[in-house]
Design a protein around this motif. Structure first.
Motif, PDB file in Angstrom:
ATOM      1  N   GLY A   1      -1.413   1.524  -4.528  1.00  0.00           N
ATOM      2  CA  GLY A   1      -1.951   2.823  -4.157  1.00  0.00           C
ATOM      3  C   GLY A   1      -2.740   2.844  -2.872  1.00  0.00           C
ATOM      4  N   LYS A   2      -2.743   1.718  -2.122  1.00  0.00           N
ATOM      5  CA  LYS A   2      -3.603   1.689  -0.922  1.00  0.00           C
ATOM      6  C   LYS A   2      -3.021   0.907   0.249  1.00  0.00           C
ATOM      7  CE  LYS A   2      -6.246  -2.106  -3.000  1.00  0.00           C
ATOM      8  NZ  LYS A   2      -7.569  -2.566  -3.474  1.00  0.00           N
ATOM      9  N   GLU A   3      -2.139  -0.055   0.017  1.00  0.00           N
ATOM     10  CA  GLU A   3      -1.587  -0.853   1.113  1.00  0.00           C
ATOM     11  C   GLU A   3      -0.211  -0.298   1.497  1.00  0.00           C
ATOM     12  OE1 GLU A   3      -1.393  -4.944  -0.021  1.00  0.00           O
ATOM     13  OE2 GLU A   3      -3.289  -4.837  -1.108  1.00  0.00           O
ATOM     14  N   LEU A   4      -0.025   0.032   2.758  1.00  0.00           N
ATOM     15  CA  LEU A   4       1.228   0.624   3.212  1.00  0.00           C
ATOM     16  C   LEU A   4       1.940  -0.322   4.171  1.00  0.00           C
ATOM     17  CD1 LEU A   4       3.010   3.222   3.136  1.00  0.00           C
ATOM     18  CD2 LEU A   4       1.816   3.917   5.238  1.00  0.00           C
TER      19      LEU A   4
ATOM     20  N   LYS B   1      10.319  -3.141   9.533  1.00  0.00           N
ATOM     21  CA  LYS B   1       9.618  -3.764  10.660  1.00  0.00           C
ATOM     22  C   LYS B   1       8.782  -4.971  10.230  1.00  0.00           C
ATOM     23  CE  LYS B   1       9.253   0.597  13.230  1.00  0.00           C
ATOM     24  NZ  LYS B   1       8.297   1.604  13.782  1.00  0.00           N
ATOM     25  N   ASP B   2       8.391  -4.991   8.976  1.00  0.00           N
ATOM     26  CA  ASP B   2       7.454  -6.010   8.497  1.00  0.00           C
ATOM     27  C   ASP B   2       7.900  -6.534   7.128  1.00  0.00           C
ATOM     28  OD1 ASP B   2       5.204  -7.594   8.054  1.00  0.00           O
ATOM     29  OD2 ASP B   2       3.938  -5.900   7.450  1.00  0.00           O
ATOM     30  N   PRO B   3       9.026  -7.271   7.069  1.00  0.00           N
ATOM     31  CA  PRO B   3       9.562  -7.717   5.769  1.00  0.00           C
ATOM     32  C   PRO B   3       8.637  -8.655   5.004  1.00  0.00           C
ATOM     33  CG  PRO B   3      10.751  -8.730   7.587  1.00  0.00           C
ATOM     34  CD  PRO B   3       9.902  -7.669   8.179  1.00  0.00           C
ATOM     35  N   LEU B   4       7.768  -9.371   5.700  1.00  0.00           N
ATOM     36  CA  LEU B   4       6.819 -10.240   5.015  1.00  0.00           C
ATOM     37  C   LEU B   4       5.556  -9.504   4.578  1.00  0.00           C
ATOM     38  CD1 LEU B   4       7.074 -13.581   7.009  1.00  0.00           C
ATOM     39  CD2 LEU B   4       7.748 -13.161   4.639  1.00  0.00           C
ATOM     40  N   GLN B   5       5.476  -8.238   4.909  1.00  0.00           N
ATOM     41  CA  GLN B   5       4.366  -7.386   4.488  1.00  0.00           C
ATOM     42  C   GLN B   5       3.016  -8.016   4.854  1.00  0.00           C
ATOM     43  OE1 GLN B   5       6.591  -6.953   0.588  1.00  0.00           O
ATOM     44  NE2 GLN B   5       5.558  -4.975   0.624  1.00  0.00           N
ATOM     45  N   ASN B   6       2.897  -8.357   6.119  1.00  0.00           N
ATOM     46  CA  ASN B   6       1.662  -8.937   6.644  1.00  0.00           C
ATOM     47  C   ASN B   6       0.703  -7.890   7.203  1.00  0.00           C
ATOM     48  OD1 ASN B   6       2.217 -11.691   6.160  1.00  0.00           O
ATOM     49  ND2 ASN B   6       3.552 -11.787   7.966  1.00  0.00           N
ATOM     50  N   ASN B   7       1.237  -6.719   7.571  1.00  0.00           N
ATOM     51  CA  ASN B   7       0.434  -5.741   8.314  1.00  0.00           C
ATOM     52  C   ASN B   7       0.304  -4.427   7.544  1.00  0.00           C
ATOM     53  OD1 ASN B   7       0.260  -7.483  10.709  1.00  0.00           O
ATOM     54  ND2 ASN B   7       2.448  -7.011  10.949  1.00  0.00           N
ATOM     55  N   ASP B   8      -0.831  -4.248   6.924  1.00  0.00           N
ATOM     56  CA  ASP B   8      -1.135  -3.002   6.223  1.00  0.00           C
ATOM     57  C   ASP B   8      -1.385  -1.899   7.251  1.00  0.00           C
ATOM     58  OD1 ASP B   8      -2.118  -0.935   4.697  1.00  0.00           O
ATOM     59  OD2 ASP B   8      -3.917  -2.005   4.022  1.00  0.00           O
TER      60      ASP B   8
END
Length: 582
Positions: A389-392, A397-404
């Motif tokens: 509910g908070k990290e987007l 662009k960011d498959p490793l989901q490093n950049n919220d």
């Protein structure tokens, strides 16, 4: 629903209803395939199938097994069908829930299921209660778990054939595929629907050495487990043999074959992602990150012109299987299915699809309580992934989901949370959200109901391995949702050991394979049960294998509890057997 394809093939006369085989493997993640770029694992037969299939490349399930299976079977999100966890009374389909097997059966198909069910051990939620005319399966979530037949170890095990225990020869995955082929051969002149959910590559990681040996030299260096890869190699071999069998039986052209997996990899990558292969994504089984729930989905149907190695990049999910197959096979659906999924036929055929802007919800909750509205969630729309509910994240662009990037796109966060709020509010109106699925006692459909602490409701962590029972682990989970079908006299047997490996409550089982478990004794002196507002206690006599309660009960629903009592300590009874006497 009208058939989509039967008259569209102009090259020949309309064909008969297609057969369907749905292969679902366990704990095999998106990166655990050669065709997905894994540099070590060899899966030549699945790779060949991949080349012949349409691939849904953005396909999502739940992060653990029961909710995924419940969604595949019902076309409903787990939060809507009530089976959202792998234990604690929330791993069971409700009595009136219709499944994909019910639909195929009602439309004239022969239905068979071979492997892992994990959607209910007792009436009315067993495979045979949910539309499968033939079912061969192990019990609950995995072989060698508490509810499974005692002593099973993947080789020459006892499985349940239409609810009767039977000894089978061979490795578990081989058994599931061999029994599938027998079922198909016996029903080849009729349309058939086969659900083939393997328990491999779920732990424990048992497999013949010949399958694991090619990977031993890189174990712990490139990937965590050679046995895990060996189990997948065995699955791959069986898929190749099944494909050959379909050709020999002249069934391959008009059989829809689907391959998918139930959640992210458990052993294909390390928890810190330093070794293993995840196809460039973060996460594993149980995670809300992409690789925890993004899985392969390959579909082939030569007669329906679904073949040729095409990628389809639309957001899709487990809830879409039932409506999609219903359309492809021309099935008539009952009016009250209340499905959450959509028909993906147009997308599979490369046609424009009005549902490309849909939102898909993942609510992960390993508890009897309903999932939290936002914690442990992933809300997906297009390339957006909103976690907890908070990290987007923008997954493209960011498959490793490093950049919220939630601060950059607050309007996206607000929109997804608004959609999720509406979704949760609708779920909260459903019976399945608010009530347990009751196990029915005293029905003519099941003489004896077996309950185990593995699925007991409670607020404590689970016990789930036979090894934990052998060690005498204490656990306070002790409650079960039961419905007594009619007035009568009922017998309740409380035990430490299962009937197939009986022994005294305070001692050892009669068969004591020390090589398998390190056994320890327990010392309770009484057993207490409670149901329908009444409490009963009985002492445990020396060398007693069970404590029996015989009660006159009225028909109705109740939350039943059963405890061992040891001084000031109480903990859940391990095995309980209930039957109607008169």
């Amino acid at each position: 629903m009208a058939p989509l394809l039967w008259s569209c093939n102009q090259k020949e006369k309309p064909y008969t209803k297609p057969n369907v085989i749905f292969i679902l493997t366990d704990d095999q993640g998106i990166g655990d395939l050669g065709c997905h770029g894994n540099p070590w694992l060899k899966t030549p037969n699945i790779d060949a199938f991949y080349q012949e299939s349409v691939r849904l490349t953005d396909f999502h399930v739940s992060p653990v097994c029961t909710p995924t299976r419940s969604a595949f079977m019902t076309g409903q999100y787990p939060i809507n069908n009530g089976a959202w966890a792998t234990f604690k009374g929330r791993a069971t389909l409700h009595e009136n829930t219709k499944t994909i097997a019910d639909i195929f059966k009602a439309n004239g198909y022969q239905t068979g299921m071979f492997g892992k069910w994990h959607l209910g051990n007792n009436y009315p939620s067993r495979p045979t209660d949910k539309g499968f005319q033939k079912a061969i399966h192990h019990q609950f979530g995995g072989i060698s778990e508490i509810t499974d037949y005692w002593g099973n170890d993947y080789f020459d095990d006892v499985y349940f054939k239409n609810n009767t225990p039977q000894q089978f020869e061979g490795y578990c995955t081989d058994v599931w595929f061999n029994e599938t082929k027998k079922f198909i051969k016996a029903n080849k002149n009729k349309p058939f629907f086969v659900y083939l959910p393997t328990n491999a590559a779920h732990s424990p990681l048992n497999v013949a050495e010949k399958y694991a040996e090619p990977y031993k030299n890189l174990e712990g260096k490139a990937f965590p487990s050679a046995n895990f890869y060996g189990m997948i190699a065995n699955i791959d071999e069986n898929i190749g043999q099944l494909n050959t069998f379909l050709k020999e039986q002249n069934l391959i052209e008009n059989t829809i074959v689907i391959f998918a997996t139930d959640n992210g990899s458990q052993f294909g990558n390390s928890p810190d992602n330093t070794i293993g292969y995840n196809m460039g994504f973060r996460g594993q089984k149980g995670d809300l990150e992409e690789a925890g729930h993004r899985v392969p989905f390959f579909i082939r149907w030569p007669n329906g012109e679904i073949e040729g190695g095409t990628d389809v990049n639309v957001l899709a999910a487990h809830i879409d299987l039932l409506p999609t197959l219903s359309n492809l096979c021309g099935l008539t659906l009952p009016e009250n299915m209340n499905m959450d999924g959509i028909d993906l036929s147009n997308a599979i055929y490369g046609k424009s699809d009005s549902n490309t802007n849909r939102t898909v919800f993942v609510h992960n909750n390993q508890d009897w309580k309903p999932p939290h509205p936002t914690a442990k969630t992933c809300i997906m729309k297009g390339n957006w992934r909103l976690l907890h509910g908070k990290e987007l994240y923008d997954i493209q662009k960011d498959p490793l989901q490093n950049n919220d990037i939630s601060d950059e796109f607050p309007e996206v966060v607000h929109h997804l949370l608004s959609e999720n709020k509406d979704f949760i509010e609708k779920a909260q109106q459903r019976e399945e959200y608010n009530n347990f699925a009751y196990e029915v006692i005293g029905s003519a459909n099941q003489e004896i109901t077996k309950l185990t602490i593995q699925n007991a409701i409670g607020d404590h962590g689970p016990v789930w391995k036979q090894e934990q029972i052998a060690k005498g682990i204490y656990n306070k989970n002790n409650q079960y949702a039961l419905e007594f079908s009619e007035d009568g006299k009922y017998q309740i047997s409380c035990r430490r050991w299962p009937r197939e490996n009986s022994g005294s409550i305070t001692g050892m089982p009669k068969t004591n394979p020390e090589y398998l478990f390190n056994y320890k004794t327990i010392s309770p002196d009484k057993i207490r049960i409670a149901l329908f507002g009444e409490t009963y206690e009985k002492p445990i006599h020396a060398d007693a294998e069970e404590v029996l309660f015989e009660l006159n009960l009225e028909a109705g629903k109740t939350l039943f509890t059963a405890d061992f009592m040891e001084g000031d300590k109480t903990y859940g009874v391990y095995y309980i057997y209930v039957k109607k006497l008169i």
